[in-house]
Design a protein around this motif. Structure first.
Motif, short mmCIF file in Angstrom:
data_model
loop_
_atom_site.label_atom_id
_atom_site.label_comp_id
_atom_site.label_asym_id
_atom_site.label_seq_id
_atom_site.Cartn_x
_atom_site.Cartn_y
_atom_site.Cartn_z
N ARG A 33 -2.69 -2.54 -5.35
CA ARG A 33 -4.07 -2.80 -4.94
C ARG A 33 -4.95 -1.69 -5.49
O ARG A 33 -4.52 -0.54 -5.53
CB ARG A 33 -4.19 -2.82 -3.42
CG ARG A 33 -3.60 -4.07 -2.83
CD ARG A 33 -3.11 -3.79 -1.46
NE ARG A 33 -2.59 -5.00 -0.86
CZ ARG A 33 -1.96 -5.03 0.29
NH1 ARG A 33 -1.77 -3.94 0.96
NH2 ARG A 33 -1.51 -6.15 0.78
N GLN A 35 -7.81 -0.22 -4.35
CA GLN A 35 -8.26 0.85 -3.46
C GLN A 35 -7.11 1.53 -2.72
O GLN A 35 -7.15 2.72 -2.48
CB GLN A 35 -9.27 0.32 -2.44
CG GLN A 35 -10.60 -0.11 -3.06
CD GLN A 35 -11.37 1.01 -3.70
OE1 GLN A 35 -11.14 1.35 -4.85
NE2 GLN A 35 -12.30 1.61 -2.99
N ALA A 36 -6.10 0.75 -2.35
CA ALA A 36 -4.99 1.34 -1.59
C ALA A 36 -3.89 1.84 -2.52
O ALA A 36 -2.93 2.45 -2.07
CB ALA A 36 -4.43 0.33 -0.61
N GLY A 37 -4.00 1.58 -3.81
CA GLY A 37 -3.01 2.05 -4.76
C GLY A 37 -1.75 1.20 -4.75
O GLY A 37 -1.80 0.01 -4.48
N GLY B 431 -1.01 6.04 -1.55
CA GLY B 431 -0.71 4.90 -2.43
C GLY B 431 -1.00 5.32 -3.87
O GLY B 431 -0.73 4.59 -4.81
N TYR B 432 -1.56 6.52 -4.00
CA TYR B 432 -1.73 7.17 -5.31
C TYR B 432 -0.80 8.37 -5.31
O TYR B 432 -1.21 9.49 -5.00
CB TYR B 432 -3.18 7.57 -5.55
CG TYR B 432 -4.06 6.36 -5.78
CD1 TYR B 432 -4.15 5.81 -7.05
CD2 TYR B 432 -4.72 5.75 -4.73
CE1 TYR B 432 -4.92 4.68 -7.26
CE2 TYR B 432 -5.48 4.61 -4.94
CZ TYR B 432 -5.58 4.09 -6.20
OH TYR B 432 -6.33 2.97 -6.42
N HIS B 454 -11.60 7.42 -5.27
CA HIS B 454 -11.01 6.48 -6.22
C HIS B 454 -11.64 6.56 -7.61
O HIS B 454 -11.68 5.58 -8.34
CB HIS B 454 -11.13 5.07 -5.67
CG HIS B 454 -10.39 4.86 -4.39
ND1 HIS B 454 -10.84 5.31 -3.18
CD2 HIS B 454 -9.19 4.27 -4.14
CE1 HIS B 454 -9.96 4.99 -2.24
NE2 HIS B 454 -8.96 4.36 -2.79
N PHE B 460 -5.31 3.39 -13.43
CA PHE B 460 -4.04 2.82 -12.98
C PHE B 460 -4.13 1.30 -12.84
O PHE B 460 -3.27 0.56 -13.30
CB PHE B 460 -3.62 3.46 -11.65
CG PHE B 460 -3.17 2.49 -10.58
CD1 PHE B 460 -1.92 1.89 -10.65
CD2 PHE B 460 -4.00 2.16 -9.51
CE1 PHE B 460 -1.51 0.98 -9.66
CE2 PHE B 460 -3.60 1.26 -8.54
CZ PHE B 460 -2.35 0.67 -8.62
N PHE B 461 -5.23 0.85 -12.23
CA PHE B 461 -5.26 -0.56 -11.84
C PHE B 461 -5.50 -1.48 -13.03
O PHE B 461 -4.92 -2.56 -13.11
CB PHE B 461 -6.32 -0.77 -10.76
CG PHE B 461 -6.13 -2.06 -10.02
CD1 PHE B 461 -4.99 -2.26 -9.26
CD2 PHE B 461 -7.06 -3.09 -10.11
CE1 PHE B 461 -4.79 -3.46 -8.58
CE2 PHE B 461 -6.86 -4.28 -9.43
CZ PHE B 461 -5.73 -4.47 -8.66
#
Lengths: 69, 687
Positions: A33, A35-37, B431-432, B454, B460-461
Motif C-alpha cells: 500500500r 501510505q502504509a507501505g 511498513g517502510y 511519505h 517504492f510504490f
C-alpha cells in the motif's frame, strides 16, 4: 481440451488444510500500500491466505504456498 | 497580520491561569513545529523530566497558512511535548492531525495553545474567540471521545446544525466548536492513547492522550468568528489557479493524474472495502479529500492504518467478505482514543505469541482474550476496551507492546527474531522497513519517532505496484531520480542520493538525503504545515515531463499569505535550524550516539527472509545503469551503519563522537543561547 474431473479432497486432507497451524509453520506474505507501505502478513490458516489474495496488491509465492499446503 | 492571529494562548492548569504570548516573540520560527520547539525550549527549564511530569509543556500550534485557501495546508495542527511512548527515553516528540481545529483556532484569534501544569480535578478548556475559560469536566470524564464532543457541542452551541451561536452581541456563527479530546485510554494513562478531533482525526504518536490524562485535561474546544488576513489575496488565488490548472486532477482527462499525489483520481487513503454510498471528506481548505463519510455512519473520517487495523481479520473470519466489524472496530479505536499502529502491530504480535504457545491457555502469559472471536466485533471491543481501561492483560497492552514484551520477559528474544517489529525507540515499524526504505528508518532513529513522512514513498510504490501487475514501471528509474534530484536543494542534482543499492545506503549521498528529508519536513511540513497526503509533489504524471510543483509551490503559497520573500532554500535552512534545536533538546534529555541503533532484528534478520513473494523495488544502480532494484533479503550492517552515523553527524556539523550539536554549528544558525545551555550542562559537542 479435455478437462480432468476434480475429485473432492479426502476428509483427512480437507481437515488438515482447514486446520490452524502454529507459528513455526506460518506462511508469510506482503500487502503493498502506498501510505502504509509493505505490510508483512503472517498466515496460520488457508482462510487467511484466501483473505490476503483478496486484498489489493497481495504478494505471495505460489510455489511456497503449494509446499505449505 | 500576514497570516498570523498575533497571539498564543497560554494556560497554566495548576494555577488555573490564562495568559497570552505575543506570536511575534517567536516569529523567527514561523509557526507549527518550529514555534512549538522554541516555546518548549524557553518554558521547560529541566529537559530531563518525564512525560507525566506536571512541568511537561504541551504546545498545540497552527501556521500562518492555517485557515487560508492554500491547498493541503490549511488544516494541520502540530502537537509537541515530552511523550510517553518511546523507550529508553521518553523523547520530546511531535504528532499532527487534520480536520478543522487549526482553522477554527485561527478564526478565534489564536496562533496556538500552550498547556502547562496539572489540574487537581478534570477540566476542559472552552475557547470562544477571546473568551477563554477552564471549566469543570467531571461530567465528561469517563466518556468516549465522540460522546465528549457531542456533550461539548451541546453545551456551546446546542444540538443540531444551522442554529446561530451567539458568542457576543456582534459575533455569531452556525459552526460547531472544534474539539480535541481524549478518551478512556488517555484518562487511564495508556501510553498508546491519542488525541481525537471530530470522528477520526487523531494525533496518534507520542502518547499525548495519556499526557493530557495525567494533566486531568479532558478536552479543548474552540469556536471562532474571525478570519485570517492574507497579505496578497490576489497572489494566493493566482497561485491556486496555477496549481489547479497545471498540477491538480485534470477533470477533462482524469487518467493523466494516475500517479500524482497533489491531485489524483482516487484520493481516499482508506484500505478497507469502501462503503456503497459514501462521499469524500476533506479537511478545511483541502482540494482533494482523503477521507470518507458514509450513509451508514460508521468508519467516518478514518484513514490509513486506522482503516487497516481490523479489516484483514474481519475478512478471513467471514469467508473473504468484509462485514461491518472492520468499520466498527475502527470507530472503537477512535472512541477509546487508541493509537492505530500500536493496536495493529500489537495484535499481530500477540497472535504470533498465541501460535507459539507462550500466550493464552497453553502459555506462560495469561490472556483472557477469546481468540476464537478474532475477526468479530466482539473481539475488537474486548481487546480495545481492556487496553483503554487497563483491565487484566490490557494493563500490559496499555503500556505499548514494546514495554509489554519487557514485562513478559520476551523483549530481548522477540527483538532479535523480529517477531516484535518495533525497530526504533520501542515504537512500531510503519511498513517502510529500515532494511529496505533506509531514509525512513534512518530518519526515525536519528529523530524521535516513526517519521510517518511519505515524501519518497513514490520511489517504492510506483515500481513495486507496476511490477506486481506485470507492467514496466513508468517513468523509468533514471528519469524519476533525475527529476527528484533536481529538487533536493541545497544538495540538488546529485542522483546518488536516491540510489538504494546496498553499496550506497551507508554513503555520504544517503546521509545527504536523510538530512534533506529532516530539514524539509521540519520546516515545510511540520512548521508551515503542508499536509503529508499532498506534499511534496515530486513526480506529477499530469505534466508531460512529470516534474511536480515542489520547490516552486511551497514558497509561492507561503509568500502570498505572509508577504515574506522566502525561497525554497530559505525554508530548508530554517528547517535545519529547527532540527538542530530539536537535537539540542534530545541531547539534554540524555541522547548519545551510542544509543542510536535499531532493534536487533534489523541487523540480523533479512527483510522478508528469502521469500520469492516479496516485491519491494527502489531505484538503484546495477552495472552503472539505473534500474528499479529489488531490495528484499537484506539486513543492515551494524558496523557500516555506525560509519553512516559518523558521515551524517559530520554533514550536520555535530560532534561525531557523541552526536551532540557543537557551538560552531549552533552559532552559525543563530542558536548561541542553545550552545550556552548545552555547555552549561556539559553536553556541548566538542567539534
Amino acid at each position: 481440451m479435455k478437462m480432468g474431473k476434480l475429485r473432492g479432497p479426502s476428509s483427512d486432507l480437507s481437515k488438515r488444510i482447514l486446520t490452524q497451524i502454529d507459528f513455526e509453520h506460518r506462511l508469510e506474505g506482503l500487502s503493498l500500500r502506498e501510505q502504509a507501505g509493505a505490510q508483512t502478513i503472517w498466515m496460520y490458516s488457508l482462510k487467511e491466505v484466501v483473505s490476503l489474495l483478496d486484498a489489493p496488491q497481495p504478494c505471495l509465492d505460489f510455489k511456497e504456498l503449494e509446499n505449505w499446503i | 497580520m500576514n497570516g498570523y492571529a498575533g497571539k498564543i494562548l497560554r494556560i497554566d492548569l495548576t494555577d488555573r491561569k490564562i495568559s497570552t504570548i505575543d506570536t511575534m516573540d517567536y516569529e523567527q520560527w514561523i509557526g507549527g513545529h518550529g514555534m512549538g520547539s522554541g516555546i518548549f525550549w524557553d518554558l521547560v527549564k529541566d529537559k530531563t523530566i518525564k512525560g507525566f511530569d506536571p512541568k511537561n509543556v504541551i504546545t498545540i500550534m497552527t501556521s500562518p497558512l492555517s485557515g487560508t485557501l492554500v491547498p493541503g495546508a490549511s488544516a494541520r495542527t502540530e502537537v509537541q511535548g515530552i511523550g510517553v511512548q518511546s523507550s529508553p527515553i521518553e523523547w520530546f516528540t511531535r504528532s499532527n492531525f487534520g480536520g478543522r481545529f487549526a482553522p477554527m483556532l485561527k478564526y478565534a484569534g489564536w496562533d496556538g495553545i500552550v498547556i502547562e501544569g496539572k489540574a487537581d480535578k478534570p477540566v476542559w478548556v472552552d475557547i470562544r474567540n477571546d473568551n477563554v475559560r477552564i471549566r469543570d469536566a467531571q461530567h465528561l470524564w469517563g466518556l468516549d471521545t465522540w460522546k465528549t464532543q457531542e456533550e461539548i457541542w451541546r453545551e456551546v452551541s446546542g444540538r443540531g446544525y444551522g442554529k446561530w451561536v451567539e458568542l457576543d452581541s456582534e459575533q455569531r456563527t452556525t459552526q460547531q466548536p472544534a474539539v480535541l479530546t481524549i478518551g478512556p485510554a488517555g484518562e487511564n494513562l495508556a501510553r498508546v492513547a491519542c488525541l481525537i478531533h471530530d470522528a477520526g482525526h487523531s494525533a496518534g504518536q507520542g502518547g499525548f492522550g495519556a499526557v493530557w490524562g495525567s494533566k486531568k485535561l479532558k478536552a479543548v474546544s474552540v469556536i471562532g468568528t474571525g478570519a485570517v488576513q492574507v497579505t496578497d489575496p490576489k497572489g494566493l488565488m493566482e497561485a491556486r489557479l496555477w496549481a489547479q490548472t497545471k498540477y491538480s486532477l485534470d477533470l477533462e482527462n482524469m487518467g493523466a493524474s494516475w500517479g500524482s499525489r497533489f491531485g489524483r483520481i482516487r484520493p481516499q487513503n482508506v484500505f478497507w472495502e469502501r462503503h456503497e454510498r459514501a462521499r469524500l471528506q476533506a479537511c478545511v481548505g483541502c482540494h482533494q479529500g482523503c477521507k470518507e463519510r458514509s450513509d451508514t455512519g460508521s468508519g467516518n473520517e478514518s484513514t490509513c492504518e486506522e482503516t487497516s487495523f481490523y479489516q484483514g481479520y474481519d475478512k478471513w473470519k467471514h469467508g473473504g467478505r468484509q462485514t461491518s466489524a472492520a468499520y466498527i472496530a475502527t470507530d472503537l479505536l477512535q472512541r477509546y482514543g487508541i493509537n492505530a499502529y500500536e493496536a495493529s502491530k500489537g495484535l499481530v504480535y500477540i497472535t504470533a505469541l498465541l501460535r507459539m504457545g507462550v500466550l493464552g491457555p497453553r502459555g506462560k502469559i495469561q490472556c483472557d482474550l477469546d481468540f476464537n472471536k478474532l475477526g468479530e466485533t466482539e473481539f475488537a471491543e474486548q481487546f480495545l476496551r481492556m487496553t483503554a481501561y487497563r483491565k487484566g492483560i490490557g494493563d500490559d497492552f496499555a503500556e505499548g507492546f514494546f514495554r509489554a514484551a519487557r514485562r513478559w520477559g520476551r523483549l530481548e528474544e522477540d527483538s532479535k527474531t523480529g517477531i516484535l517489529p518495533y525497530s526504533y525507540w520501542g515504537l512500531p515499524e510503519h511498513g517502510y522497513d529500515p532494511r529496505a526504505e533506509v531514509e525512513w528508518g534512518y530518519g526515525s532513529i536519528l529523530g524521535d519517532r516513526d517519521i510517518n513522512e511519505h515524501d519518497f514513498s513514490t520511489l517504492f510504490f510506483l515500481p513495486s505496484r507496476a511490477i506486481w501487475a506485470g507492467r514496466t514501471p513508468q517513468p523509468p528509474a533514471e528519469q524519476v531520480v533525475k527529476i527528484i534530484a533536481e529538487k533536493l536543494v541545497p544538495y540538488e542534482n546529485n542522483p546518488l542520493m536516491l540510489d538504494y543499492g546496498t553499496e550506497n545506503i551507508y554513503s555520504e549521498h544517503m546521509a545527504k538525503l536523510v538530512a534533506w528529508h529532516r530539514h524539509y519536513t521540519r520546516f515545510w511540513k511540520e512548521s508551515v504545515l503542508y499536509c503529508d497526503e499532498r506534499w511534496p509533489d515530486f513526480i506529477n504524471t499530469r505534466i508531460p515531463h512529470y516534474r511536480g510543483l515542489t520547490g516552486e509551490g511551497e514558497p509561492r503559497f507561503f509568500n502570498a499569505v505572509t508577504g515574506k520573500k522566502f525561497s525554497f532554500a530559505d525554508g530548508m535552512d530554517l528547517g535545519r535550524k529547527i532540527w538542530n534545536l530539536d537535537n539540542a533538546i534530545w541531547t539534554l534529555q540524555g541522547r548519545h550516539r551510542n544509543m542510536v541503533h535499531f532493534s536487533d532484528y534489523i541487523y540480523h534478520v533479512p527483510y522478508t527472509g528469502s521469500g520469492n513473494f516479496a516485491r519491494y523495488y527502489l531505484p538503484g544502480r546495477e552495472g552503472g545503469e539505473w534500474k528499479y532494484i529489488r531490495v528484499n533479503g537484506r539486513c543492515l550492517d551494524k558496523g557500516k551503519f555506525e560509519e553512516f552515523k559518523t558521515r551524517f553527524y559530520n554533514l550536520e556539523g555535530w560532534d561525531t563522537r557523541t552526536g551532540w550539536p557543537n557551538r560552531r554549528t549552533l552559532e552559525s544558525l543563530g542558536l548561541k543561547s542553545v550552545a550556552d545551555e548545552l555547555e552549561k550542562n556539559k553536553k556541548l559537542g566538542a567539534r
